[in-house]
Design a protein around this motif. Structure first.
Motif, PDB file in Angstrom:
ATOM      1  N   PRO A  75      37.870  41.803-111.983  1.00  0.00           N
ATOM      2  CA  PRO A  75      36.684  41.959-112.628  1.00  0.00           C
ATOM      3  C   PRO A  75      35.478  41.923-111.390  1.00  0.00           C
ATOM      4  CG  PRO A  75      37.604  39.915-113.189  1.00  0.00           C
ATOM      5  CD  PRO A  75      38.624  40.616-112.568  1.00  0.00           C
ATOM      6  N   ARG A  76      35.833  41.085-110.400  1.00  0.00           N
ATOM      7  CA  ARG A  76      34.721  41.173-109.443  1.00  0.00           C
ATOM      8  C   ARG A  76      35.598  40.878-108.192  1.00  0.00           C
ATOM      9  NH1 ARG A  76      35.564  36.855-112.317  1.00  0.00           N
ATOM     10  NH2 ARG A  76      36.031  34.764-111.651  1.00  0.00           N
ATOM     11  N   THR A  77      34.397  40.738-106.861  1.00  0.00           N
ATOM     12  CA  THR A  77      35.357  40.752-105.682  1.00  0.00           C
ATOM     13  C   THR A  77      35.895  39.223-105.605  1.00  0.00           C
ATOM     14  OG1 THR A  77      34.023  42.074-104.858  1.00  0.00           O
ATOM     15  CG2 THR A  77      34.830  40.563-103.349  1.00  0.00           C
ATOM     16  N   LEU A  78      37.334  39.200-105.398  1.00  0.00           N
ATOM     17  CA  LEU A  78      37.995  37.977-105.265  1.00  0.00           C
ATOM     18  C   LEU A  78      38.821  37.820-103.958  1.00  0.00           C
ATOM     19  CD1 LEU A  78      38.814  37.755-109.084  1.00  0.00           C
ATOM     20  CD2 LEU A  78      37.291  36.021-108.159  1.00  0.00           C
ATOM     21  N   HIS A  79      39.193  36.630-103.542  1.00  0.00           N
ATOM     22  CA  HIS A  79      40.236  36.301-102.786  1.00  0.00           C
ATOM     23  C   HIS A  79      41.478  36.436-103.313  1.00  0.00           C
ATOM     24  CE1 HIS A  79      41.837  34.965 -98.899  1.00  0.00           C
ATOM     25  NE2 HIS A  79      42.791  34.471 -99.611  1.00  0.00           N
ATOM     26  N   VAL A  80      42.343  37.475-102.792  1.00  0.00           N
ATOM     27  CA  VAL A  80      43.870  37.650-103.463  1.00  0.00           C
ATOM     28  C   VAL A  80      44.919  37.194-102.393  1.00  0.00           C
ATOM     29  CG1 VAL A  80      45.276  39.216-104.327  1.00  0.00           C
ATOM     30  CG2 VAL A  80      42.860  39.558-105.030  1.00  0.00           C
ATOM     31  N   ARG A  81      45.782  36.739-103.054  1.00  0.00           N
ATOM     32  CA  ARG A  81      46.968  36.127-102.028  1.00  0.00           C
ATOM     33  C   ARG A  81      48.135  36.326-102.859  1.00  0.00           C
ATOM     34  NH1 ARG A  81      47.965  30.118 -99.620  1.00  0.00           N
ATOM     35  NH2 ARG A  81      48.725  31.102 -97.678  1.00  0.00           N
ATOM     36  N   LEU A  82      49.182  37.397-102.443  1.00  0.00           N
ATOM     37  CA  LEU A  82      50.272  37.958-102.910  1.00  0.00           C
ATOM     38  C   LEU A  82      51.506  37.814-101.940  1.00  0.00           C
ATOM     39  CD1 LEU A  82      51.485  39.661-105.360  1.00  0.00           C
ATOM     40  CD2 LEU A  82      50.566  41.487-104.043  1.00  0.00           C
ATOM     41  N   ALA A  83      52.607  37.033-102.510  1.00  0.00           N
ATOM     42  CA  ALA A  83      53.616  36.973-101.579  1.00  0.00           C
ATOM     43  C   ALA A  83      55.071  36.972-102.481  1.00  0.00           C
ATOM     44  CB  ALA A  83      53.510  35.519-101.057  1.00  0.00           C
ATOM     45  N   ALA A  84      55.872  37.089-101.708  1.00  0.00           N
ATOM     46  CA  ALA A  84      57.459  37.171-102.180  1.00  0.00           C
ATOM     47  C   ALA A  84      58.210  35.890-101.657  1.00  0.00           C
ATOM     48  CB  ALA A  84      58.298  38.390-101.733  1.00  0.00           C
ATOM     49  N   PHE A  85      58.827  35.371-102.639  1.00  0.00           N
ATOM     50  CA  PHE A  85      59.706  34.252-102.285  1.00  0.00           C
ATOM     51  C   PHE A  85      61.331  34.644-102.764  1.00  0.00           C
ATOM     52  CE2 PHE A  85      55.593  32.652-102.550  1.00  0.00           C
ATOM     53  CZ  PHE A  85      55.451  31.442-101.647  1.00  0.00           C
ATOM     54  N   ASP A  86      62.216  33.824-102.163  1.00  0.00           N
ATOM     55  CA  ASP A  86      63.592  33.954-102.690  1.00  0.00           C
ATOM     56  C   ASP A  86      63.708  33.067-103.650  1.00  0.00           C
ATOM     57  OD1 ASP A  86      64.160  31.850-101.556  1.00  0.00           O
ATOM     58  OD2 ASP A  86      65.239  32.375 -99.895  1.00  0.00           O
ATOM     59  N   ALA A  87      65.085  33.062-104.110  1.00  0.00           N
ATOM     60  CA  ALA A  87      65.477  32.377-105.398  1.00  0.00           C
ATOM     61  C   ALA A  87      65.486  30.767-105.140  1.00  0.00           C
ATOM     62  CB  ALA A  87      66.919  32.788-105.522  1.00  0.00           C
ATOM     63  N   HIS A  88      65.651  30.337-103.704  1.00  0.00           N
ATOM     64  CA  HIS A  88      65.512  29.035-103.325  1.00  0.00           C
ATOM     65  C   HIS A  88      64.202  28.505-103.285  1.00  0.00           C
ATOM     66  CE1 HIS A  88      69.955  29.242-102.780  1.00  0.00           C
ATOM     67  NE2 HIS A  88      69.854  30.254-102.339  1.00  0.00           N
ATOM     68  N   GLY A  89      63.270  29.313-103.511  1.00  0.00           N
ATOM     69  CA  GLY A  89      61.500  29.040-103.164  1.00  0.00           C
ATOM     70  C   GLY A  89      61.249  29.274-101.771  1.00  0.00           C
ATOM     71  N   ALA A  90      62.010  29.969-100.950  1.00  0.00           N
ATOM     72  CA  ALA A  90      61.660  29.943 -99.279  1.00  0.00           C
ATOM     73  C   ALA A  90      60.488  31.217 -99.334  1.00  0.00           C
ATOM     74  CB  ALA A  90      62.646  30.289 -98.476  1.00  0.00           C
ATOM     75  N   LEU A  91      59.391  31.109 -98.578  1.00  0.00           N
ATOM     76  CA  LEU A  91      58.509  32.318 -98.628  1.00  0.00           C
ATOM     77  C   LEU A  91      59.318  33.380 -97.562  1.00  0.00           C
ATOM     78  CD1 LEU A  91      55.730  33.490 -98.646  1.00  0.00           C
ATOM     79  CD2 LEU A  91      55.330  32.319 -96.511  1.00  0.00           C
ATOM     80  N   VAL A  92      59.371  34.715 -98.246  1.00  0.00           N
ATOM     81  CA  VAL A  92      59.819  35.852 -97.617  1.00  0.00           C
ATOM     82  C   VAL A  92      58.894  36.552 -97.117  1.00  0.00           C
ATOM     83  CG1 VAL A  92      61.209  37.981 -98.126  1.00  0.00           C
ATOM     84  CG2 VAL A  92      61.736  35.663 -99.133  1.00  0.00           C
TER      85      VAL A  92
END
Length: 148
Positions: A75-92
């Motif tokens: 709805p307005r300009t925002l900082h967006v953070r988007l990421a994928a993680f595996d089933a163990h919770g590790a950042l992919v």
């Protein structure tokens, strides 16, 4: 083993560590609750809250998913953070981390595409993954993704 060597090893084990200094998705995206991003408003987007829409993209003429397409309404300009993680919770892979302009009346075009690769560009193994998004200080959500 001398205590001066053992103590730092125990501390590192208890605290955990990773190359990205992220110990879990909840550290990366605190307060997130899993939701379905497959429920999209087919008539566009409106209102004063963030909306996320995502779907698997199949190879032409097949039922084999080759990527995950993620779009969102801001709805307005925002900082967006988007990421994928595996089933163990590790950042992919971090898919997006920056300021995004408002997307008045529509979802973000072009969408963010996760091509099922990690941060080095290597195809991830089949299995269950979770994508997380944070937009501004108040919106956090996640969605499960079954990578074929």
């Amino acid at each position: 083993m001398p205590l001066r060597v053992l103590a730092p090893l125990l501390l590192a084990t208890v605290l955990g560590c990773s190359a990205q200094e992220v110990n879990s998705p909840l550290d990366f995206f605190p307060g997130s609750q899993p939701t379905s991003w497959a429920v999209c408003d087919k008539f566009g987007a409106a209102g004063d809250h963030v909306q996320v829409c995502a779907s698997l993209v199949n190879a032409p003429g097949t039922q084999t998913a080759i990527s995950y397409s993620i779009s969102f309404f801001l709805p307005r300009t925002l900082h967006v953070r988007l990421a994928a993680f595996d089933a163990h919770g590790a950042l992919v892979k971090v898919l997006l981390d920056g300021e995004e302009s408002a997307t008045i009346g529509q979802y973000r075009t072009p969408p963010i595409i996760w091509d099922f690769t990690d941060s080095r560009g290597v195809r991830v193994p089949r299995g269950n993954y979770r994508c997380y998004i944070a937009a501004g200080p108040d919106f956090v959500s996640s969605s499960d993704v079954a990578v074929p």
